[in-house]
Design a protein around this motif. Structure first.
Motif, PDB file in Angstrom:
ATOM      1  N   ALA A 211       0.841  -1.202   0.000  1.00  0.00           N
ATOM      2  CA  ALA A 211       0.000   0.000   0.000  1.00  0.00           C
ATOM      3  C   ALA A 211       0.875   1.252   0.000  1.00  0.00           C
ATOM      4  O   ALA A 211       0.626   2.205  -0.752  1.00  0.00           O
ATOM      5  CB  ALA A 211      -0.924   0.001   1.207  1.00  0.00           C
ATOM      6  N   GLN A 212       1.924   1.243   0.831  1.00  0.00           N
ATOM      7  CA  GLN A 212       2.812   2.400   0.907  1.00  0.00           C
ATOM      8  C   GLN A 212       3.570   2.611  -0.398  1.00  0.00           C
ATOM      9  O   GLN A 212       3.598   3.724  -0.931  1.00  0.00           O
ATOM     10  CB  GLN A 212       3.800   2.231   2.070  1.00  0.00           C
ATOM     11  N   THR A 213       4.175   1.562  -0.913  1.00  0.00           N
ATOM     12  CA  THR A 213       4.979   1.729  -2.125  1.00  0.00           C
ATOM     13  C   THR A 213       4.114   2.090  -3.330  1.00  0.00           C
ATOM     14  O   THR A 213       4.536   2.854  -4.202  1.00  0.00           O
ATOM     15  CB  THR A 213       5.793   0.465  -2.424  1.00  0.00           C
ATOM     16  N   GLY A 214       2.896   1.565  -3.373  1.00  0.00           N
ATOM     17  CA  GLY A 214       1.994   1.924  -4.464  1.00  0.00           C
ATOM     18  C   GLY A 214       1.497   3.353  -4.381  1.00  0.00           C
ATOM     19  O   GLY A 214       1.182   3.975  -5.400  1.00  0.00           O
ATOM     20  N   SER A 215       1.458   3.898  -3.171  1.00  0.00           N
ATOM     21  CA  SER A 215       0.915   5.249  -2.990  1.00  0.00           C
ATOM     22  C   SER A 215       1.810   6.339  -3.565  1.00  0.00           C
ATOM     23  O   SER A 215       1.339   7.463  -3.791  1.00  0.00           O
ATOM     24  CB  SER A 215       0.675   5.523  -1.504  1.00  0.00           C
TER      25      SER A 215
END
Length: 235
Positions: A211-215
């Motif tokens: 979720a973090q890296t995709g954000s």
């Protein structure tokens, strides 16, 4: 949590004493980096880049939603002046604090000094929707901080956190570089032993990592929005 103030400056929230109290979202305009807890990652990642910064006093990492590229700038507000997407708990609780079993308020906080905004109590003295949102936000933060600290500790144990290079060049000639922000390295993640990755998966950490890296895909939106603002195309 950022924003804690001395008890001497706070008042316990009381439905009779504070019957006319209203809470405004106006301070959102000056929040460019909003602290998050891990439980918020999936919702926040749909709208904002999630990055990590270090507390100036302790040096500890903490996650936040990047909403602007310079202090006192929020590029994610809609035409109404409000966030169109998820509103993080640390914004919902502005001006409100936990005091034992009670809620305390800072009457000098910008969110509470305006006559505009939403009522905190209804005509019967019961919590209005705005206060119920505050109550949920305070619970989210109170319960989420320990889990978030544990998640970050695991990231650091496995050396998954790395600085992120954020440099921008705008049409008006302005150059901007953001330092002291961090992301999760997918290269380092993919190099971990299978048993560590499986442990991260079972603990829910792997979902938070992706979720973090995709954000970070939202970062170009912030750059375009600032460029349009500098060019006078948006307010």
């Amino acid at each position: 949590m950022k924003g804690t103030i001395a008890m001497a400056e706070m008042e316990l929230l009381d439905s009779a004493r504070h019957a006319a109290l209203r809470v405004s979202t106006t301070p959102d305009r000056a929040r460019h980096f909003v602290q998050l807890v891990a439980d918020e990652f999936l919702s926040a990642a749909l709208h904002y880049p999630i990055l990590f910064a270090r507390h100036p006093d302790t040096g500890d990492l903490y996650p936040g939603a990047l909403m602007g590229l310079v202090p006192d700038e929020n590029l994610c507000l809609g035409a109404s002046g409000k966030l169109a997407g998820y509103r993080p708990a640390d914004l919902e609780r502005q001006g409100f604090y936990v005091s034992g079993e009670n809620i305390a308020i800072d009457r000098s906080h910008p969110a509470l000094v305006s006559q505009e905004g939403d009522a905190v109590f209804d005509q019967d003295g019961d919590p209005a929707p705005a206060l119920r949102r505050v109550q949920v936000a305070l619970r989210t933060l109170h319960r989420g901080l320990p889990d978030t600290e544990e998640f970050i500790a695991r990231l650091e144990t496995h050396q998954l956190v790395e600085p992120i290079d954020l440099s921008f060049q705008f049409d008006n000639g302005e150059s901007l570089r953001l330092d002291a922000l961090y992301t999760i390295s997918l290269d380092a993640l993919h190099a971990l032993p299978d048993d560590v990755v499986l442990s991260l998966f079972r603990s829910g950490g792997l979902q938070l990592i992706y979720a973090q890296t995709g954000s970070v895909r939202h970062i170009p939106f912030l750059a375009r929005r600032r460029n349009d603002r500098l060019s006078g195309l948006v307010a």
